[in-house]
Enzyme design. Structure first.
Site, PDB file in Angstrom:
ATOM      1  N   GLY A 124     -17.861   2.120   0.379  1.00  0.00           N
ATOM      2  CA  GLY A 124     -16.541   1.907  -0.197  1.00  0.00           C
ATOM      3  C   GLY A 124     -15.468   2.555   0.631  1.00  0.00           C
ATOM      4  N   PRO A 125     -14.204   2.189   0.351  1.00  0.00           N
ATOM      5  CA  PRO A 125     -13.081   2.734   1.119  1.00  0.00           C
ATOM      6  C   PRO A 125     -12.978   4.257   0.955  1.00  0.00           C
ATOM      7  CG  PRO A 125     -12.354   1.080  -0.469  1.00  0.00           C
ATOM      8  CD  PRO A 125     -13.792   1.269  -0.698  1.00  0.00           C
ATOM      9  N   PRO A 126     -12.296   4.920   1.866  1.00  0.00           N
ATOM     10  CA  PRO A 126     -12.167   6.367   1.787  1.00  0.00           C
ATOM     11  C   PRO A 126     -11.460   6.813   0.512  1.00  0.00           C
ATOM     12  CG  PRO A 126     -10.844   5.481   3.586  1.00  0.00           C
ATOM     13  CD  PRO A 126     -11.651   4.371   3.058  1.00  0.00           C
ATOM     14  N   GLY A 127     -11.857   7.947  -0.012  1.00  0.00           N
ATOM     15  CA  GLY A 127     -11.170   8.524  -1.164  1.00  0.00           C
ATOM     16  C   GLY A 127     -11.532   7.922  -2.499  1.00  0.00           C
ATOM     17  N   LYS A 139     -16.962   8.822  -3.256  1.00  0.00           N
ATOM     18  CA  LYS A 139     -18.371   8.736  -2.873  1.00  0.00           C
ATOM     19  C   LYS A 139     -19.005  10.129  -2.827  1.00  0.00           C
ATOM     20  CE  LYS A 139     -17.278   6.490   0.909  1.00  0.00           C
ATOM     21  NZ  LYS A 139     -15.853   6.232   0.712  1.00  0.00           N
ATOM     22  N   HIS A 182      19.595  -6.160   5.047  1.00  0.00           N
ATOM     23  CA  HIS A 182      18.196  -6.420   5.384  1.00  0.00           C
ATOM     24  C   HIS A 182      17.319  -6.289   4.135  1.00  0.00           C
ATOM     25  CE1 HIS A 182      14.648  -6.148   8.198  1.00  0.00           C
ATOM     26  NE2 HIS A 182      14.129  -5.593   7.111  1.00  0.00           N
ATOM     27  N   GLU A 183      17.481  -5.180   3.437  1.00  0.00           N
ATOM     28  CA  GLU A 183      16.650  -4.968   2.243  1.00  0.00           C
ATOM     29  C   GLU A 183      17.000  -5.970   1.151  1.00  0.00           C
ATOM     30  OE1 GLU A 183      14.110  -3.252   2.479  1.00  0.00           O
ATOM     31  OE2 GLU A 183      14.619  -2.156   4.295  1.00  0.00           O
ATOM     32  N   HIS A 195      15.138  -9.165   1.804  1.00  0.00           N
ATOM     33  CA  HIS A 195      13.762  -9.134   1.287  1.00  0.00           C
ATOM     34  C   HIS A 195      13.754  -9.377  -0.222  1.00  0.00           C
ATOM     35  CE1 HIS A 195      11.738  -7.794   4.862  1.00  0.00           C
ATOM     36  NE2 HIS A 195      12.386  -6.645   4.949  1.00  0.00           N
ATOM     37  N   ASP A 212       8.225  -5.637   9.942  1.00  0.00           N
ATOM     38  CA  ASP A 212       8.118  -6.932   9.278  1.00  0.00           C
ATOM     39  C   ASP A 212       7.445  -7.930  10.204  1.00  0.00           C
ATOM     40  OD1 ASP A 212       9.520  -5.766   7.284  1.00  0.00           O
ATOM     41  OD2 ASP A 212      11.462  -6.630   7.837  1.00  0.00           O
TER      42      ASP A 212
HETATM   43  P1  ADP Z   1     -14.866   9.761  -0.423  1.00  0.00           P
HETATM   44  O1  ADP Z   1     -16.063  10.599  -0.209  1.00  0.00           O
HETATM   45  O2  ADP Z   1     -15.165   8.428  -1.028  1.00  0.00           O
HETATM   46  O3  ADP Z   1     -13.973   9.625   0.763  1.00  0.00           O
HETATM   47  P2  ADP Z   1     -14.200  11.865  -2.232  1.00  0.00           P
HETATM   48  O4  ADP Z   1     -15.387  11.801  -3.100  1.00  0.00           O
HETATM   49  O5  ADP Z   1     -14.190  12.948  -1.223  1.00  0.00           O
HETATM   50  O6  ADP Z   1     -13.971  10.475  -1.515  1.00  0.00           O
HETATM   51  O7  ADP Z   1     -12.921  11.941  -3.144  1.00  0.00           O
HETATM   52  C1  ADP Z   1     -11.871  12.811  -2.866  1.00  0.00           C
HETATM   53  C2  ADP Z   1     -11.254  13.329  -4.140  1.00  0.00           C
HETATM   54  O8  ADP Z   1     -10.631  12.275  -4.865  1.00  0.00           O
HETATM   55  C3  ADP Z   1     -12.253  13.905  -5.102  1.00  0.00           C
HETATM   56  O9  ADP Z   1     -12.493  15.250  -4.826  1.00  0.00           O
HETATM   57  C4  ADP Z   1     -11.588  13.719  -6.449  1.00  0.00           C
HETATM   58  O10 ADP Z   1     -10.679  14.760  -6.713  1.00  0.00           O
HETATM   59  C5  ADP Z   1     -10.777  12.462  -6.256  1.00  0.00           C
HETATM   60  N1  ADP Z   1     -11.462  11.287  -6.808  1.00  0.00           N
HETATM   61  C6  ADP Z   1     -11.874  10.211  -6.119  1.00  0.00           C
HETATM   62  N2  ADP Z   1     -12.440   9.296  -6.932  1.00  0.00           N
HETATM   63  C7  ADP Z   1     -12.423   9.812  -8.170  1.00  0.00           C
HETATM   64  C8  ADP Z   1     -12.872   9.336  -9.450  1.00  0.00           C
HETATM   65  N3  ADP Z   1     -13.467   8.147  -9.619  1.00  0.00           N
HETATM   66  N4  ADP Z   1     -12.690  10.146 -10.515  1.00  0.00           N
HETATM   67  C9  ADP Z   1     -12.088  11.338 -10.372  1.00  0.00           C
HETATM   68  N5  ADP Z   1     -11.648  11.831  -9.210  1.00  0.00           N
HETATM   69  C10 ADP Z   1     -11.784  11.090  -8.107  1.00  0.00           C
HETATM   70 ZN    ZN Z   2      12.194  -5.324   6.503  1.00  0.00          ZN
END
Ligand code: ADP
Ligand code: ZN
Length: 659
Positions: free
Chosen positions: A249-252, A255, A472-473, A476, A547
């Protein structure tokens, strides 16, 4: 993203740790100590004072002529050392010369002087002594001395420096100096740098209640917890416990959090390591670290090994001959595969790995018996975002009336980590304004800040520039408002933020597929900014760079990837394996390349013309909007409704949130 509650950081290798405490370590300070000791020793032997320098005249008048001299040594042809007879030394004239009785050197020489050339010295001495009686004549002896300390230093110093540099480098590389997890300095370069959470106080405290949303992933992961807790339930029936699961899955998106929660729920030790930790500049280090990690884990079984960013080592092997393959990485990967095959399925070590691109991983990793399960962790949808907000606002002091549902609606496309960030940022913003509790506006400001960067109210912008930005804005905003399939607009600002001078904020729909109409309408409104500049001022500016980049990429994607151009047809040159990035030759002919170029250009031209036409038709509205924007700097969708009337394709923003 590595989690940060590892305050109880522990060394991953206990064995060498113990050794180190008992084994005396070679220490550079010993050398200093010895040198200092030698120095003091010399001082001690010589106690009583140093030999004093005298002139030739004093030597002749006071010592030589009165027959006080016992012997003379010429050192290195340049320094003459004078020894005085012991009985003659107890004399006031010598006390005076040496500056007191206590300063008389115990052993000679007592005086010294330097000479120009040996010949003159010998001539002078012979001349004076010629009048002496033969038994009073003193013989001169010669000595060649080496400056031992200087010599020793001159060869010792470079060695000391070399050793110091060598130690420093090795410490850095094995991660001790740099604050890494390893221990024991130079001997541990091949040890794994895994962080381990296993003892009472460092046990993983995360559990499933800390993870919001991700229901499907949780169900799958729950099984793993069960495997770890009651393995016999499965093995009794002859089943084999899986060895590993891949979190994709995507970062953050949580996982790492999920993997930790598994360890926390199952109450087992948790080894955490990032794929890039295996990679080092030395050949064979990666493989040896893998071996070490697994041997440690086996001792602690049942346990979980978590490898973050496994793509750092797990990329497909040797498939791009263009660049040559990375042997070291391949060795590491091979070792990982061997280890995974090597241990018994029932040994209770489960490997979880995270990546945001499963498609570029080596097929061998995904084979049955290795990472045979893939658990997908997606960006959270509306309800999940609300739940994540709930988790992260728990420790915050907020106003009672705060509606988390509303916040979730304002944050489409945010990951869990982004939301955690918003909550923290909101608290900081509120604190900065000395508020007692965090209010809705603080959260909105935090969202803006995370999307767009810091507000730069005092950036210097001339009046003309401001006008250009406003039109410009407004361009859009106008185009997107009047097009049925464009994303709904939330607000338009001309307050500079981050690197942008102004921005139109949309609420992207959360959809899984996008139609050609939607893409075209979006391109059209993206081009609306430049179209407005062209229409109003008859000149264009550099402000449309972003853009244009966006539109060009989108047009190329439509033609070359999504098969949305008639001339190219239903052909896609997209390469999901990610290998194409390194290829020099395109997977299509020159002729096709020309057609693609032509089609991309054509798409953009048509949409640009369309934007100009729309603005021409609604030029009054455009001007009114720009004036309003110049006056207020921020305007919202209500203001657009006042000017242009209700939106044609006004849809339910999130059709599934009512269900
Ligand atoms: P990844 O490993 O996917 O890059 P992390 O597990 O390190 O992401 O997530 C970073 C932080 O984001 C976690 O420490 C938590 O605070 C928050 N977070 C991410 N997903 C969740 C979730 N589903 N529920 C609660 N907190 C989350
Ligand atoms: Zn623009």
């Amino acid at each position: 993203m590595a989690d940060n509650n590892n305050n109880n950081k522990q060394s991953g290798n206990n064995q060498p740790d113990k050794d180190n405490k008992t084994r005396p370590k070679f220490n550079v300070y010993w050398v200093y100590g010895l040198i200092a000791l030698a120095f003091f020793g010399i001082q001690f032997l010589n106690m009583g004072g140093d030999p004093k320098e005298v002139s030739w005249g004093e030597f002749e008048r006071i010592m030589l002529v009165s027959h006080d001299v016992k012997k003379i040594i010429v050192v290195n042809d340049e320094r003459v050392e004078v020894f005085i007879k012991a009985d003659k030394l107890q004399n006031d004239k010598y006390y005076q010369l040496l500056g007191g009785k206590e300063n008389v050197p115990k052993i000679g020489p007592h005086f010294f002087f330097t000479i120009g050339t040996l010949e003159t010295f010998e001539d002078n001495l012979r001349e004076i002594q010629s009048k002496f009686k033969p038994e009073d004549k003193i013989m001169v002896s010669y000595d060649r001395r080496k400056d031992i300390l200087g010599d020793v230093l001159s060869w010792l110093l470079p060695i000391v420096i070399l050793v110091a540099v060598w130690l420093f480098i090795f410490r850095r590389m094995s991660g001790v100096g740099g604050g890494g997890g390893g221990s024991g300095g130079i001997f541990n370069i091949g040890k794994s740098k895994a962080k381990i959470f296993d003892s009472e106080e460092s046990e993983v405290k995360t559990n499933f209640s800390n993870v919001a949303g991700l229901e499907e992933a949780k169900v799958e992961v729950m099984e793993i917890v069960d495997f770890l807790k009651n393995p016999t339930k499965y093995t009794n029936l002859g089943g084999k416990i899986p060895k590993g699961a891949l979190l994709v899955g995507p970062p953050g998106t949580g996982k790492t959090l999920l993997a930790k929660a598994v360890a926390g729920e199952a109450h087992v030790p948790f080894f955490s390591m990032s794929g890039s930790d295996f990679v080092e500049m030395f050949v064979g280090v990666g493989a040896s670290r893998v071996r070490d990690l697994f041997s440690q884990a086996k001792q602690k079984a049942p346990c979980i090994i978590f490898i973050d960013e496994i793509d750092a080592i797990g990329r497909a092997r040797g498939r791009n001959p263009n660049f040559g393959s990375n042997d070291e990485r391949e060795n590491t990967l091979n070792q990982l595969l061997t280890e995974m095959d090597g241990f018994d399925t029932n040994s209770g070590v489960i490997i979880l790995a995270a990546t945001n691109r499963a498609d570029i991983l080596d097929r061998a990793l995904m084979r049955a018996g290795r990472f045979d399960r893939q658990i997908h962790v997606e960006l959270p949808d509306l309800n999940e975002r609300r739940d994540i907000f709930k988790v992260h606002t728990q420790p915050l002091k907020m106003e009672k009336a705060l509606d988390l549902e509303f916040l979730a609606k304002q944050t489409p496309g945010f990951s869990g980590a982004d939301i955690a960030n918003v909550c923290n940022e909101a608290a900081l913003i509120a604190a900065r304004q000395e508020k007692k509790e965090i209010q809705k506006q603080d959260f909105l400001d935090a969202v803006d800040r995370i999307v767009g960067g810091l507000e730069k109210k005092n950036k210097i912008i001339s009046k003309d520039e401001k006008r250009t930005i406003a039109f410009h804005e407004a361009g859009h905003a106008t185009v997107s408002w009047l097009l049925e399939h464009a994303n709904p607009l939330i607000k338009v600002t001309i307050i500079p933020r981050g690197r942008a001078l102004g921005a139109a904020w949309y609420l992207p729909e959360e959809r899984q597929i996008t139609t050609a109409e939607q893409m075209l309408d979006e391109m059209c409104s993206t081009l609306g900014g430049r179209a407005a500049e062209q229409l109003i001022f008859s000149k264009i500016s550099t402000g449309a760079l972003n853009d244009l980049e966006k539109v060009t990429k989108q047009a190329l994607a439509m033609v070359a990837y999504f098969g949305m151009s008639d001339k190219i047809g239903n052909v896609s040159f997209f390469d999901s394996s990610g290998q194409g990035e390194y290829n020099f030759n395109k997977p299509y002919s020159e002729k096709t390349a020309e057609v693609i170029d032509h089609e991309v250009r054509n798409l953009i031209d048509v949409q640009y013309q369309r934007a100009i036409d729309i603005l021409k038709e609604n030029v009054n509205g455009l001007v009114r909007l720009s004036e309003l924007l110049l006056e207020r700097e921020v305007i919202f969708s209500e203001d657009l409704e006042d000017i242009f009337g209700k939106r044609k394709g006004e849809r339910n923003i999130e059709p599934n949130d009512k269900a």
